[in-house]
Scaffold this active site. Structure first.
Site, PDB file in Angstrom:
ATOM      1  N   LYS A 187       1.922   6.589  -5.994  1.00 39.90           N
ATOM      2  CA  LYS A 187       1.407   5.278  -5.669  1.00 39.90           C
ATOM      3  C   LYS A 187       1.411   4.290  -6.813  1.00 39.90           C
ATOM      4  O   LYS A 187       1.014   4.646  -7.785  1.00 39.90           O
ATOM      5  CB  LYS A 187       0.198   5.471  -5.111  1.00 39.90           C
ATOM      6  N   SER A 264      -3.855   2.411   2.272  1.00 38.73           N
ATOM      7  CA  SER A 264      -2.935   1.521   1.278  1.00 38.73           C
ATOM      8  C   SER A 264      -1.993   2.364   0.753  1.00 38.73           C
ATOM      9  O   SER A 264      -1.016   1.858  -0.156  1.00 38.73           O
ATOM     10  CB  SER A 264      -3.992   0.711   0.246  1.00 38.73           C
ATOM     11  N   SER A 288      -7.700   5.556   2.719  1.00 40.18           N
ATOM     12  CA  SER A 288      -6.048   5.244   2.300  1.00 40.18           C
ATOM     13  C   SER A 288      -5.271   6.199   2.291  1.00 40.18           C
ATOM     14  O   SER A 288      -4.040   6.044   2.090  1.00 40.18           O
ATOM     15  CB  SER A 288      -6.098   4.437   1.063  1.00 40.18           C
TER      16      SER A 288
END
Length: 559
Positions: A187, A264, A288
């Site tokens: 990420k 996210s 997330s």
């Protein structure tokens, strides 16, 4: 019978067409459709696809079924790059509803209702590359309409909605180790030496400085033999659970065509679901990891707060930010957790918990308030799951419990999260007005209004909430659907879904407890995760428990 229409076009000379065999009104319809594609005329495009639930459109992302689903996808896709049609190949399939017999081609007859034809066209893009459109047209009520289509786009260098940077590998890990052979999507919040952190925002990325050291959470994976596949997208500043990004686009949902991927950690989740990587290194502040895991049929572990070191990770809200992983199966997640959550695996994890060496109790608690947030179809599927487990050869006991006031929990959680998010990013946001998308801008606007008194009151309110949850999981494990239902379509109004989702995911985050989402439910042909929450420090044992539970449900769970 084989009829072919060849079209050769050049910018200077215009098209050269031999169309003796194609019905004139079909050719006119095809040309009008192509003009609508280039102009992104949504009304015209909708009108060219046959109405009803049987119309099909497929591409590399999957199959859309029904006119409404196709229309919804197109509304968010945008136009196609400039292109020219260089070839069109025509095959009549039926005349007036009767199949065309093989034989020598003759002149194309006048078209009538019920005629069916196949058109295959080749596109040459002005920016390079070629594509293919395969369409089944049928004449219905005097008009030629598309009843099925498949689009093969030009080969992309990479899917920029998923990846910021990618390689094969992007960064090589150790040649030997317990994670040898696994690839990781990281990420875009973690430091990788020599690269910048982008946080899902191009302005932030442009101004960032290259990192001098690699985050421990990344280094642990490399040391064990895993290699980095690339840096994957995130929602802006990780302040969303939808998975969309106004700058880079929305990553595809690997399980449900046209649906949101969940955020996210959208980029790592989509990369894993689509087979681009084996592991997603992600973060979970308010869900997330768990939300995209549920939306895309993945295993996702949010670890105990402060267990995995957060050095080298861009924070959103330090009181809740937690690192974890996404995988396609429980065995891979177990391998990663066993290595990264042990003294041998982690270079910097300080607290190895003996509790994870022992199995968790085979007792489950169903939180009634959380279950009340679940959509009816999902609740039905969950009830069937519990019934099946109760009838299994290894039935665990279940008991309903009260998890507390979810509105109060979420309000306090959101207040503390907002206060910390603004402290972390407010100065940058003030210096860069307009650099962040509208939805995230609005969340930061609300966060900026949190006063010190508001924050202190919210923190005090969270203490008994966290204590109550810790008491509940002291001798049992919470079990409930991870999210209200299947991933919503990209065209859906997600405000109500977001509110219900956060009420389900915030309690574990507020209490700092480990939580795992396991793909055990199927609702309307889409995956929905089941969430297990256990006491702090039992992360490895929680993964083992989840795998034991999945084994009872049946073969193929979690793939």
């Amino acid at each position: 019978m084989s009829w072919t229409l060849n079209v050769r076009r050049s910018a200077e000379e215009g098209p050269t067409v031999t169309d003796a065999m194609i019905p004139g009104d079909l050719r006119d319809a095809f040309d009008a459709y192509e003009r609508a594609i280039v102009a992104n005329d949504l009304d015209a495009l909708d009108a060219f696809f046959a109405p009803g639930d049987d119309t099909l459109r497929g591409d590399t992302a999957g199959l859309l079924i029904g006119h409404d689903a196709i229309s919804g996808f197109r509304a968010l896709r945008g136009g196609v790059p400039p292109r020219q049609i260089t070839e069109v190949h025509y095959r009549p399939l039926a005349r007036g509803g009767e199949a065309v017999a093989s034989g020598s081609p003759g002149e194309a007859p006048e078209s009538t209702d019920g005629d069916v034809a196949l058109l295959v066209s080749v596109s040459a893009f002005r920016g390079g590359g070629r594509g293919l459109q395969t369409q089944v047209w049928q004449r219905i009520d005097g008009r030629w309409l598309i009843t099925a289509a498949h689009v093969t786009p030009r080969t992309p260098a990479l899917d920029r909605t998923i990846w910021r940077s990618v390689g094969d590998p992007f960064l090589q890990g150790a040649w030997e180790g317990p994670l040898e052979g696994l690839t990781v999507a990281v990420k875009d919040l973690f430091a990788i030496a020599g690269f910048r952190i982008g946080a899902g925002n191009p302005t932030f990325l442009e101004e960032a400085r290259p990192e001098k050291a690699t985050a421990p959470a990344v280094a642990d994976l490399l040391r064990a033999g895993a290699s980095l596949r690339g840096i994957a997208r995130t929602d802006e500043f990780a302040y969303s659970i939808a998975g969309d990004n106004v700058h880079y686009g929305t990553p595809p949902n690997g399980a449900v065509v046209g649906a949101l991927p969940g955020g996210s950690s959208s980029g790592p989740a989509s990369a894993v679901a689509l087979g681009h990587a084996d592991v997603g290194l992600a973060t979970d502040t308010a869900g997330s990891i768990r939300v995209p895991a549920s939306y895309q049929g993945l295993w996702g572990l949010r670890t105990t707060h402060d267990l995995v070191p957060r050095q080298g990770m861009l924070p959103l809200a330090q009181s809740f930010d937690t690192i974890g992983w996404l995988t396609r199966d429980g065995e891979t997640l177990q391998r990663v957790a066993d290595w990264c959550l042990s003294y041998d695996g982690s270079a910097s994890t300080e607290n190895v918990y003996g509790a994870s060496g022992d199995d968790l109790p085979w007792r489950f608690l169903v939180p009634e308030e959380i279950l009340a947030c679940v959509e009816p179809d999902t609740r039905t599927a969950f009830s069937r799951l519990l019934a099946a487990l109760a009838a299994s050869d290894d039935p665990p006991p279940f008991r309903a419990v009260h998890s507390g006031d979810l509105d109060a929990t979420f309000t306090a959680f959101r207040t503390v999260q907002g206060a910390e998010a603004w402290r972390n990013n407010g100065e940058w946001l003030r210096a860069h007005p307009g650099a962040v998308g509208p939805a995230v801008t609005e969340r930061f606007r609300v966060a900026a209004q949190v006063t010190p008194a508001d924050e202190a009151s919210a923190r005090a309110a969270l203490e008994p909430i966290a204590a109550h949850l810790a008491e509940l999981v002291d001798g049992a494990v919470l079990i409930f659907p991870t999210v209200p239902g299947p991933a919503p379509l990209r065209t859906a109004d997600v405000d109500a879904i977001r509110a219900a989702t956060l009420r389900m995911t915030a309690p574990a985050a507020a209490a700092g407890l480990p939580a795992i989402s396991v793909p055990l439910l199927t609702v309307a042909d889409a995956p929905v995760g089941v969430c297990l929450v256990s006491r702090a420090g039992t992360d490895i044992a929680l993964v083992r428990l989840a795998r034991r539970l999945a084994s009872l449900v049946g073969a193929g769970v979690g793939r």
